[in-house]
Design an enzyme around this catalytic site. Structure first.
Site, PDB file in Angstrom:
ATOM      1  N   ASN A   1      70.182  55.374  19.545  1.00 50.37           N
ATOM      2  CA  ASN A   1      70.668  55.962  18.298  1.00 50.37           C
ATOM      3  C   ASN A   1      69.635  55.646  17.226  1.00 50.37           C
ATOM      4  O   ASN A   1      69.572  54.526  16.734  1.00 50.37           O
ATOM      5  CB  ASN A   1      72.045  55.366  17.946  1.00 50.37           C
ATOM      6  CG  ASN A   1      72.562  55.841  16.605  1.00 50.37           C
ATOM      7  OD1 ASN A   1      71.977  56.724  15.981  1.00 50.37           O
ATOM      8  ND2 ASN A   1      73.670  55.265  16.161  1.00 50.37           N
ATOM      9  N   TRP A   2      68.840  56.657  16.897  1.00 46.40           N
ATOM     10  CA  TRP A   2      67.736  56.428  15.957  1.00 46.40           C
ATOM     11  C   TRP A   2      68.223  56.386  14.512  1.00 46.40           C
ATOM     12  O   TRP A   2      67.437  56.105  13.609  1.00 46.40           O
ATOM     13  CB  TRP A   2      66.658  57.503  16.132  1.00 46.40           C
ATOM     14  CG  TRP A   2      65.977  57.490  17.474  1.00 46.40           C
ATOM     15  CD1 TRP A   2      66.276  56.669  18.536  1.00 46.40           C
ATOM     16  CD2 TRP A   2      64.894  58.322  17.907  1.00 46.40           C
ATOM     17  NE1 TRP A   2      65.436  56.947  19.601  1.00 46.40           N
ATOM     18  CE2 TRP A   2      64.580  57.966  19.239  1.00 46.40           C
ATOM     19  CE3 TRP A   2      64.161  59.348  17.313  1.00 46.40           C
ATOM     20  CZ2 TRP A   2      63.566  58.581  19.972  1.00 46.40           C
ATOM     21  CZ3 TRP A   2      63.151  59.975  18.033  1.00 46.40           C
ATOM     22  CH2 TRP A   2      62.854  59.588  19.346  1.00 46.40           C
TER      23      TRP A   2
ATOM     24  N   GLU B   1      79.301  53.341  11.173  1.00 45.16           N
ATOM     25  CA  GLU B   1      78.663  53.686   9.888  1.00 45.16           C
ATOM     26  C   GLU B   1      79.271  54.960   9.316  1.00 45.16           C
ATOM     27  O   GLU B   1      79.383  55.117   8.100  1.00 45.16           O
ATOM     28  CB  GLU B   1      77.143  53.810  10.088  1.00 45.16           C
ATOM     29  CG  GLU B   1      76.506  52.432  10.280  1.00 45.16           C
ATOM     30  CD  GLU B   1      75.290  52.399  11.179  1.00 45.16           C
ATOM     31  OE1 GLU B   1      74.675  53.452  11.440  1.00 45.16           O
ATOM     32  OE2 GLU B   1      74.942  51.290  11.646  1.00 45.16           O
TER      33      GLU B   1
ATOM     34  N   GLU C   1      81.286  49.006  20.062  1.00 43.74           N
ATOM     35  CA  GLU C   1      80.311  48.438  19.136  1.00 43.74           C
ATOM     36  C   GLU C   1      81.039  47.544  18.135  1.00 43.74           C
ATOM     37  O   GLU C   1      81.538  48.040  17.116  1.00 43.74           O
ATOM     38  CB  GLU C   1      79.583  49.556  18.379  1.00 43.74           C
ATOM     39  CG  GLU C   1      78.788  50.483  19.272  1.00 43.74           C
ATOM     40  CD  GLU C   1      77.618  51.123  18.534  1.00 43.74           C
ATOM     41  OE1 GLU C   1      76.511  51.067  19.076  1.00 43.74           O
ATOM     42  OE2 GLU C   1      77.798  51.644  17.418  1.00 43.74           O
TER      43      GLU C   1
ATOM     44  N   GLY D   1      70.510  50.662  18.767  1.00 40.83           N
ATOM     45  CA  GLY D   1      70.053  51.063  17.438  1.00 40.83           C
ATOM     46  C   GLY D   1      68.622  50.619  17.222  1.00 40.83           C
ATOM     47  O   GLY D   1      67.675  51.256  17.685  1.00 40.83           O
ATOM     48  N   GLY D   2      68.452  49.489  16.541  1.00 46.84           N
ATOM     49  CA  GLY D   2      67.125  49.016  16.149  1.00 46.84           C
ATOM     50  C   GLY D   2      66.090  49.030  17.264  1.00 46.84           C
ATOM     51  O   GLY D   2      64.973  49.546  17.073  1.00 46.84           O
TER      52      GLY D   2
HETATM   53  P1  13P Z   1      71.698  47.824  16.613  1.00 45.12           P
HETATM   54  O1  13P Z   1      71.227  47.927  18.032  1.00 45.12           O
HETATM   55  O2  13P Z   1      70.603  48.012  15.606  1.00 45.12           O
HETATM   56  O3  13P Z   1      72.532  46.627  16.378  1.00 45.12           O
HETATM   57  O4  13P Z   1      72.666  49.099  16.363  1.00 45.12           O
HETATM   58  C1  13P Z   1      73.669  49.372  17.258  1.00 45.12           C
HETATM   59  C2  13P Z   1      74.234  50.697  16.921  1.00 45.12           C
HETATM   60  O5  13P Z   1      74.853  50.877  15.882  1.00 45.12           O
HETATM   61  C3  13P Z   1      74.011  51.787  17.870  1.00 45.12           C
HETATM   62  O6  13P Z   1      74.808  52.876  17.575  1.00 45.12           O
END
Ligand code: 13P
Length: 254
Positions: A12-13, A100, A170, A237-238
């Site tokens: 997930n960019w 989010e 998540e 994510g990151g």
């Molecule tokens: P991180 O891997 O940056 O914690 O983000 C997770 C995320 O929200 C993937 O949708």
């Protein structure tokens, strides 16, 4: 039973990468993973980069996903994107109900439910996100929150439809914080999610659904998470913004 579920790693960019940067990132990932068929790999760039990333991965087994969509098919919905528009760009997956979106944009379980139904009707596979905040976890409400999000977001789906859904657990407190759920903490909630899914449809459908973990997943913690019996993949994510880290996580899933 577990072997029925192929691991699925999605990047997930979020709101990152210009078209040129997205193209370069996708090219690097393709170079490393082109022949990979042991795990499903999905790239979810921002809308503006769907076309360019789709072109890069078109001849590979890597699939394209979007990060959101509207439930209506078309019309006066300024700023929105429909499921058929995503299909038009060769998207296979769409992330729905990310925390989010719930927190920053007021998405409710009812919104998620409409989106899930619209996605499935357009043959897009939804990745439905659920998870509790730190406050909710500390108040002992994790199961109640996750159950409410699943029952609301997946209401009215038949077993056949439910089996096509990917669920992403998540925990909000683990997203972008560097604080990962322990494999045991995650497994406990994943097993609970599968139990709720069985109640919503059937045990058979619940055994088919892939449940991803998301929240600070990195190469260093991926294997311990991905070897848990009910963890069928990751929503990254990151670490998905760095080809080397993302590819390393995919390798841990094989
Ligand atoms: P991180 O891997 O940056 O914690 O983000 C997770 C995320 O929200 C993937 O949708």
């Amino acid at each position: 039973m577990k072997k029925l579920r192929k691991k699925i790693i999605a990047g997930n960019w979020k709101m990152n990468k210009s078209t040129a940067e997205a193209q370069a990132l996708a090219q690097e990932i393709v170079k490393e993973l082109a022949g990979c068929s042991e795990a499903d790999v999905v790239l979810c760039p921002p809308f503006t980069a769907l076309k360019v990333v789709g072109d890069v991965i078109s001849q590979t087994s890597i699939k394209l996903g979007a990060q959101n969509m509207h439930w209506e098919g078309e019309g006066a919905f300024t700023g929105e994107i429909s499921a058929s528009m995503l299909r038009d760009l060769y998207c296979w997956y769409v992330i729905l109900g990310h925390s989010e979106r719930r927190t920053c944009f007021g998405e409710t379980d009812d919104h998620v439910n409409r989106k899930v139904k619209a996605a499935l009707a357009a043959t897009l596979l939804p990745i439905v996100c659920v998870g509790e905040t730190l406050k909710e976890r500390e108040a002992g409400q994790t199961e109640a929150v996750v159950k409410r999000q699943l029952e609301g977001g997946l209401a009215g789906l038949g077993a056949g439809e439910l089996a096509k859904v990917v669920v992403a657990y998540e925990p909000v407190w683990a997203i972008g914080t560097g604080r990962t759920a322990t494999p045991e903490q995650a497994q406990e909630v994943h097993a609970f999610i599968r139990k709720v899914l069985a109640g919503l449809a059937s045990e058979e459908a619940a055994q088919t659904v892939r449940i991803q973990y998301g929240g600070s997943m990195k190469p260093a913690n991926a294997r311990d998470l991905l070897t848990q019996p009910d963890i069928d993949g990751g929503l990254i994510g990151g670490a998905s913004l760095d080809a080397r880290l993302f590819v390393e996580i995919v390798r841990q899933a094989m």
